[in-house]
Design a protein around this motif. Structure first.
Motif, PDB file in Angstrom:
ATOM      1  N   ILE A   1      -6.526 -20.678   6.787  1.00 29.69           N
ATOM      2  CA  ILE A   1      -7.766 -20.572   5.998  1.00 29.69           C
ATOM      3  C   ILE A   1      -7.846 -19.195   5.349  1.00 29.69           C
ATOM      4  O   ILE A   1      -7.878 -18.169   6.044  1.00 29.69           O
ATOM      5  N   VAL A   2      -7.891 -19.182   4.031  1.00 24.49           N
ATOM      6  CA  VAL A   2      -7.958 -17.941   3.253  1.00 24.49           C
ATOM      7  C   VAL A   2      -9.206 -17.991   2.388  1.00 24.49           C
ATOM      8  O   VAL A   2      -9.414 -18.945   1.639  1.00 24.49           O
ATOM      9  N   THR A   3     -10.047 -16.970   2.484  1.00 20.45           N
ATOM     10  CA  THR A   3     -11.307 -16.966   1.737  1.00 20.45           C
ATOM     11  C   THR A   3     -11.162 -16.363   0.344  1.00 20.45           C
ATOM     12  O   THR A   3     -11.968 -16.633  -0.541  1.00 20.45           O
ATOM     13  N   GLY A   4     -10.163 -15.500   0.161  1.00 22.42           N
ATOM     14  CA  GLY A   4     -10.041 -14.804  -1.115  1.00 22.42           C
ATOM     15  C   GLY A   4     -10.900 -13.555  -1.181  1.00 22.42           C
ATOM     16  O   GLY A   4     -11.106 -12.993  -2.246  1.00 22.42           O
ATOM     17  N   HIS A   5     -11.393 -13.103  -0.019  1.00 24.66           N
ATOM     18  CA  HIS A   5     -12.189 -11.880   0.061  1.00 24.66           C
ATOM     19  C   HIS A   5     -11.330 -10.790   0.699  1.00 24.66           C
ATOM     20  O   HIS A   5     -11.107 -10.786   1.906  1.00 24.66           O
ATOM     21  N   VAL A   6     -10.847  -9.890  -0.109  1.00 26.18           N
ATOM     22  CA  VAL A   6      -9.906  -8.861   0.342  1.00 26.18           C
ATOM     23  C   VAL A   6     -10.610  -7.863   1.254  1.00 26.18           C
ATOM     24  O   VAL A   6     -11.709  -7.386   0.953  1.00 26.18           O
ATOM     25  N   ASP A   7      -9.971  -7.545   2.384  1.00 24.78           N
ATOM     26  CA  ASP A   7     -10.534  -6.582   3.325  1.00 24.78           C
ATOM     27  C   ASP A   7     -10.163  -5.150   2.975  1.00 24.78           C
ATOM     28  O   ASP A   7     -10.988  -4.238   3.079  1.00 24.78           O
ATOM     29  N   GLU A   8      -8.918  -4.942   2.581  1.00 24.91           N
ATOM     30  CA  GLU A   8      -8.430  -3.581   2.393  1.00 24.91           C
ATOM     31  C   GLU A   8      -7.149  -3.597   1.565  1.00 24.91           C
ATOM     32  O   GLU A   8      -6.435  -4.597   1.509  1.00 24.91           O
ATOM     33  N   VAL A   9      -6.873  -2.484   0.918  1.00 27.53           N
ATOM     34  CA  VAL A   9      -5.596  -2.268   0.242  1.00 27.53           C
ATOM     35  C   VAL A   9      -4.722  -1.454   1.191  1.00 27.53           C
ATOM     36  O   VAL A   9      -5.152  -0.419   1.698  1.00 27.53           O
ATOM     37  N   ILE A  10      -3.495  -1.946   1.459  1.00 30.99           N
ATOM     38  CA  ILE A  10      -2.625  -1.258   2.410  1.00 30.99           C
ATOM     39  C   ILE A  10      -1.238  -1.038   1.808  1.00 30.99           C
ATOM     40  O   ILE A  10      -0.791  -1.819   0.974  1.00 30.99           O
ATOM     41  N   PRO A  11      -0.542   0.038   2.222  1.00 28.34           N
ATOM     42  CA  PRO A  11       0.780   0.343   1.668  1.00 28.34           C
ATOM     43  C   PRO A  11       1.938  -0.213   2.494  1.00 28.34           C
ATOM     44  O   PRO A  11       1.820  -0.412   3.705  1.00 28.34           O
ATOM     45  N   VAL A  12       3.047  -0.443   1.810  1.00 22.88           N
ATOM     46  CA  VAL A  12       4.303  -0.769   2.483  1.00 22.88           C
ATOM     47  C   VAL A  12       4.837   0.518   3.106  1.00 22.88           C
ATOM     48  O   VAL A  12       4.933   1.546   2.435  1.00 22.88           O
ATOM     49  N   THR A  13       5.187   0.470   4.392  1.00 28.22           N
ATOM     50  CA  THR A  13       5.699   1.673   5.059  1.00 28.22           C
ATOM     51  C   THR A  13       7.195   1.595   5.346  1.00 28.22           C
ATOM     52  O   THR A  13       7.836   2.616   5.590  1.00 28.22           O
ATOM     53  N   ALA A  14       7.757   0.373   5.340  1.00 30.02           N
ATOM     54  CA  ALA A  14       9.202   0.218   5.565  1.00 30.02           C
ATOM     55  C   ALA A  14       9.646  -1.122   4.994  1.00 30.02           C
ATOM     56  O   ALA A  14       8.854  -2.073   4.906  1.00 30.02           O
ATOM     57  N   ARG A  15      10.940  -1.168   4.643  1.00 30.47           N
ATOM     58  CA  ARG A  15      11.523  -2.396   4.069  1.00 30.47           C
ATOM     59  C   ARG A  15      12.945  -2.536   4.583  1.00 30.47           C
ATOM     60  O   ARG A  15      13.741  -1.612   4.469  1.00 30.47           O
ATOM     61  N   HIS A  16      13.254  -3.713   5.170  1.00 29.52           N
ATOM     62  CA  HIS A  16      14.587  -3.951   5.712  1.00 29.52           C
ATOM     63  C   HIS A  16      15.090  -5.319   5.262  1.00 29.52           C
ATOM     64  O   HIS A  16      14.292  -6.250   5.070  1.00 29.52           O
ATOM     65  N   ILE A  17      16.400  -5.441   5.103  1.00 33.25           N
ATOM     66  CA  ILE A  17      17.017  -6.727   4.804  1.00 33.25           C
ATOM     67  C   ILE A  17      17.646  -7.262   6.087  1.00 33.25           C
ATOM     68  O   ILE A  17      18.478  -6.594   6.705  1.00 33.25           O
TER      69      ILE A  17
END
Length: 198
Positions: free
Chosen positions: A98-114
């Motif tokens: 269930i997704v309301t479409g009401h954003v709680d916060e903007v957050i950054p990517v801190t790491a990325r791995h393959i």
């Protein structure tokens, strides 16, 4: 209400920012959004917006100051890709969560791995939301329903399978890029009720 199973990627064709009000036109490929009409709720990067104007393969929305402050739209520009999903229909199969479409916060990517054919992304958790994100729980990032893989300290991770990489704008994220986060609405109610008992 949405499921977080996005239809695919669309593009911002026009964006006009006046103070903290944003008017935006979004173009999408033929067949991506079916029977879209004026007044419909559309999830755009996880934000529930109303289609105010509809043209062939394009619709227009307007965002108020609260949406400007709570989402990544203030930093987007024409040509940027966004994830889109129409509201759920009664009687259709319910996937995602269930997704309301009401954003709680903007957050950054801190790491990325393959990891072989998957992309593992880590994000920081705002302190006021830390009890709403749990391993194997659900989160919505830019409108995409995802399962939390792991939680460590003030960070959590998700994995992008090839289908999600192709269908959404998440695979292009780099360290430092920001996304719109919505935590699970069920978790919100649980936390609220538990806090009343303490």
């Amino acid at each position: 209400m949405f499921s977080g199973v996005v239809a695919g990627k669309a593009k911002i064709s026009k964006i006009n920012k006046k103070d903290e009000t944003i008017t935006m036109a979004i173009s999408y490929p033929t067949g991506l959004l079916s029977d879209i009409r004026i007044g419909d709720s559309i999830s755009v990067n996880g934000t529930c917006l109303t289609a105010e104007r509809v043209e062939p393969n394009q619709f227009q929305v307007t965002m108020m100051p609260q949406t400007f402050e709570k989402t990544t739209f203030k930093d987007l520009k024409a040509g940027d890709e966004v994830n889109v999903e129409q509201a759920m229909k009664i009687g259709s199969r319910f996937e995602g969560h269930i997704v309301t479409g009401h954003v709680d916060e903007v957050i950054p990517v801190t790491a990325r791995h393959i990891n072989e054919n998957a992309i593992e992304l880590w994000f920081s958790i705002p302190s006021w939301l830390d009890k709403q994100i749990v391993p194997q729980g659900s989160v919505t990032l830019n409108g995409v329903s995802l399962t939390v893989m792991d939680v460590k300290n003030i960070s959590f991770s998700v994995g992008l399978i090839p289908h999600t990489q192709d269908k959404t704008n998440l695979s292009s994220l780099k360290i430092g890029d920001e996304v719109n986060l919505e935590t699970d609405i069920l978790g919100k109610y649980v936390q609220k009720n538990l806090s009343k008992e303490n």
